[in-house]
Design an enzyme around this catalytic site. Structure first.
Site, PDB file in Angstrom:
ATOM      1  N   ASN A   9       0.732  -1.122  -0.405  1.00  0.00           N
ATOM      2  CA  ASN A   9      -0.136   0.008  -0.118  1.00  0.00           C
ATOM      3  C   ASN A   9       0.935   0.836   0.251  1.00  0.00           C
ATOM      4  O   ASN A   9       1.265   1.471   1.210  1.00  0.00           O
ATOM      5  CB  ASN A   9      -1.020   0.050   1.323  1.00  0.00           C
ATOM      6  CG  ASN A   9      -1.912   1.106   1.553  1.00  0.00           C
ATOM      7  OD1 ASN A   9      -1.625   2.329   0.155  1.00  0.00           O
ATOM      8  ND2 ASN A   9      -2.751   1.448   2.624  1.00  0.00           N
ATOM      9  N   TRP A  10       1.302   1.695  -1.451  1.00  0.00           N
ATOM     10  CA  TRP A  10       1.676   2.822  -1.425  1.00  0.00           C
ATOM     11  C   TRP A  10       1.597   4.566  -1.049  1.00  0.00           C
ATOM     12  O   TRP A  10       2.208   4.882  -0.075  1.00  0.00           O
ATOM     13  CB  TRP A  10       2.319   3.337  -2.816  1.00  0.00           C
ATOM     14  CG  TRP A  10       3.642   2.207  -3.333  1.00  0.00           C
ATOM     15  CD1 TRP A  10       3.607   0.764  -2.935  1.00  0.00           C
ATOM     16  CD2 TRP A  10       3.322   2.800  -4.653  1.00  0.00           C
ATOM     17  NE1 TRP A  10       4.090   0.736  -4.324  1.00  0.00           N
ATOM     18  CE2 TRP A  10       4.130   1.295  -4.875  1.00  0.00           C
ATOM     19  CE3 TRP A  10       3.936   3.286  -6.256  1.00  0.00           C
ATOM     20  CZ2 TRP A  10       5.170   1.162  -6.013  1.00  0.00           C
ATOM     21  CZ3 TRP A  10       4.870   3.411  -6.618  1.00  0.00           C
ATOM     22  CH2 TRP A  10       5.029   1.858  -7.509  1.00  0.00           C
ATOM     23  N   LYS A  11       0.273   4.230  -0.582  1.00  0.00           N
ATOM     24  CA  LYS A  11      -0.476   5.514   0.280  1.00  0.00           C
ATOM     25  C   LYS A  11      -0.615   6.150  -1.316  1.00  0.00           C
ATOM     26  O   LYS A  11      -0.377   6.743  -1.388  1.00  0.00           O
ATOM     27  CB  LYS A  11      -0.198   5.935   2.262  1.00  0.00           C
ATOM     28  CG  LYS A  11      -0.254   4.321   2.359  1.00  0.00           C
ATOM     29  CD  LYS A  11      -0.498   4.309   4.286  1.00  0.00           C
ATOM     30  CE  LYS A  11       0.725   3.876   4.818  1.00  0.00           C
ATOM     31  NZ  LYS A  11      -0.325   4.068   5.872  1.00  0.00           N
ATOM     32  N   HIS A  96      -9.578   0.689   4.580  1.00  0.00           N
ATOM     33  CA  HIS A  96      -8.480   1.325   5.733  1.00  0.00           C
ATOM     34  C   HIS A  96      -9.331   1.857   6.378  1.00  0.00           C
ATOM     35  O   HIS A  96      -9.884   2.525   7.116  1.00  0.00           O
ATOM     36  CB  HIS A  96      -7.005   1.337   4.315  1.00  0.00           C
ATOM     37  CG  HIS A  96      -5.915   1.273   5.264  1.00  0.00           C
ATOM     38  ND1 HIS A  96      -5.393   2.098   6.055  1.00  0.00           N
ATOM     39  CD2 HIS A  96      -4.881   1.004   5.053  1.00  0.00           C
ATOM     40  CE1 HIS A  96      -4.667   2.315   6.601  1.00  0.00           C
ATOM     41  NE2 HIS A  96      -3.832   1.197   5.628  1.00  0.00           N
ATOM     42  N   GLU A  98      -7.511   4.400   7.996  1.00  0.00           N
ATOM     43  CA  GLU A  98      -7.205   5.701   6.604  1.00  0.00           C
ATOM     44  C   GLU A  98      -8.111   6.117   6.348  1.00  0.00           C
ATOM     45  O   GLU A  98      -8.754   7.438   6.684  1.00  0.00           O
ATOM     46  CB  GLU A  98      -5.757   6.426   6.205  1.00  0.00           C
ATOM     47  CG  GLU A  98      -4.573   5.987   7.522  1.00  0.00           C
ATOM     48  CD  GLU A  98      -3.051   5.504   6.679  1.00  0.00           C
ATOM     49  OE1 GLU A  98      -2.895   5.449   5.531  1.00  0.00           O
ATOM     50  OE2 GLU A  98      -2.551   4.686   7.478  1.00  0.00           O
ATOM     51  N   GLU A 168      -5.780  -5.845  10.398  1.00  0.00           N
ATOM     52  CA  GLU A 168      -4.601  -4.755  10.252  1.00  0.00           C
ATOM     53  C   GLU A 168      -4.512  -3.776  11.950  1.00  0.00           C
ATOM     54  O   GLU A 168      -5.436  -3.203  12.074  1.00  0.00           O
ATOM     55  CB  GLU A 168      -4.569  -3.637   8.866  1.00  0.00           C
ATOM     56  CG  GLU A 168      -4.221  -3.940   8.244  1.00  0.00           C
ATOM     57  CD  GLU A 168      -3.383  -2.878   7.527  1.00  0.00           C
ATOM     58  OE1 GLU A 168      -2.666  -3.039   6.709  1.00  0.00           O
ATOM     59  OE2 GLU A 168      -4.184  -2.151   7.400  1.00  0.00           O
ATOM     60  N   GLY A 174       2.342   2.231  10.741  1.00  0.00           N
ATOM     61  CA  GLY A 174       3.086   3.287  10.151  1.00  0.00           C
ATOM     62  C   GLY A 174       3.686   3.255  12.392  1.00  0.00           C
ATOM     63  O   GLY A 174       4.610   4.821  11.891  1.00  0.00           O
ATOM     64  N   SER A 214       3.368  -2.475  10.093  1.00  0.00           N
ATOM     65  CA  SER A 214       4.381  -2.295  10.701  1.00  0.00           C
ATOM     66  C   SER A 214       5.393  -3.307  10.301  1.00  0.00           C
ATOM     67  O   SER A 214       6.326  -3.784  10.845  1.00  0.00           O
ATOM     68  CB  SER A 214       4.735  -2.105  12.037  1.00  0.00           C
ATOM     69  OG  SER A 214       4.243  -0.158  12.016  1.00  0.00           O
ATOM     70  N   GLY A 235       2.889  -1.295   4.336  1.00  0.00           N
ATOM     71  CA  GLY A 235       2.486   0.639   3.656  1.00  0.00           C
ATOM     72  C   GLY A 235       4.420   0.822   3.929  1.00  0.00           C
ATOM     73  O   GLY A 235       4.390   0.438   2.680  1.00  0.00           O
TER      74      GLY A 235
HETATM   75  C1  PEP Z   1      -1.028  -0.142   5.631  1.00  0.00           C
HETATM   76  O1  PEP Z   1      -1.519   1.150   5.717  1.00  0.00           O
HETATM   77  O2  PEP Z   1      -1.439  -1.024   5.301  1.00  0.00           O
HETATM   78  C2  PEP Z   1      -0.077  -0.519   6.877  1.00  0.00           C
HETATM   79  C3  PEP Z   1       0.469  -1.752   6.699  1.00  0.00           C
HETATM   80  O3  PEP Z   1       1.279   0.301   6.373  1.00  0.00           O
HETATM   81  P1  PEP Z   1       2.819   0.440   8.090  1.00  0.00           P
HETATM   82  O4  PEP Z   1       2.711  -1.076   6.992  1.00  0.00           O
HETATM   83  O5  PEP Z   1       3.467   1.741   6.637  1.00  0.00           O
HETATM   84  O6  PEP Z   1       2.141  -0.038   9.028  1.00  0.00           O
END
Ligand code: PEP
Length: 251
Positions: A9-11, A96, A98, A168, A174, A214, A235
């Protein structure tokens, strides 16, 4: 036997040229390595067509990070499922944390997005997970149960079979704090019991459930080795080609 999957997931990151460079690096690295899982990259909307063009000859598929819950028409700023599928986008992240938090996406909207994706042959990667206060007050099972039931359990068995779930925990996204392998395994097993209750043993055995939060090349092997953990939604680490490919290698 469930397939392993790793999705990136590049966001809302990277300029166009940086995105293209990352894709080219990924193509090189994925070609050199013996990668077993299905690999999906989810760049921002404006890069999807470019990513899909590369994907024709590459070892990854392309997913979107969002989808409009409506079919077409006067929905300024939105991108429809049919537009995504016309660009060979095969997957879409839905629910997600976010988007739930910053864009107010509720269960009703997420249900509509899941339906729209499925109508257009796009695989939803449906995210669920509790916040830190919810875990600390031991409400995590209740929260995830509600999210899974409200977001997905209106589907019939055939539709449900097309969905990927990503657990998640919001406190792990993050933050550099990863759920322990035992916490991940416990929640994945719990989600599978919910699926057994709704759809039966066989669909529950077939459902791909990813861990996200993470995930790095340092912790992926242990997480992915847990029973019921079928890979990851990654992410931050998906923005670094060799790190992402190192994670893919461990699935
Ligand atoms: C995500 O945003 O789906 C995610 C898992 O982010 P990160 O790996 O940066 O925690």
């Amino acid at each position: 036997m469930r397939k392993k999957v790793v999705a990136g997931n590049w966001k809302m990151n990277l300029g166009f040229e940086e995105a293209e460079e990352l894709i080219e690096e990924l193509i090189d690295l994925l070609e050199k390595e013996d990668i077993k899982p299905d690999v999906i990259i989810c760049p921002p909307y404006p890069y999807l067509e470019m990513a899909s063009d590369y994907a024709q000859e590459a070892r990854f598929k392309v997913g979107a990070q969002n989808i409009c819950p409506f079919e077409s028409g006067a929905y300024t700023g939105e991108v429809s499922a049919s537009m995504l599928s016309s660009m060979e986008v095969t997957h879409c992240i839905i629910g997600h944390s976010e988007r739930r938090k910053y864009f107010g996406e509720d269960d009703k909207m997420l249900t509509a997005k899941v339906n729209m994706a499925l109508i257009h042959g796009i695989t939803p990667i449906f995210c669920v997970g509790e916040s830190l206060p919810e875990r600390e007050s031991e409400k995590h099972f209740e929260i995830v149960r509600r999210q899974v039931r409200h977001g997905l359990f209106h589907l019939d068995t055939n539709e449900f079979a097309k969905v990927i779930i990503a657990y998640e925990p919001v406190w792990a996204i993050g933050t550099g704090i990863t759920a322990s392998p035992a916490q991940a395994a416990e929640m994945h097993a719990y989600i599978r019991t919910l699926i057994v209750e709704r759809y039966g043993e066989a669909p529950a055995e077939e459902t791909i459930i990813l861990y996200g939060g993470s995930c790095t090349s340092k912790n992926a092997a242990e997480l992915f080795a847990q029973p019921g953990v079928d890979g990851g939604l990654v992410g931050g680490a998906s923005l670094i080609a060799d790190e992402f490919v190192a994670i893919c290698k461990q699935a």
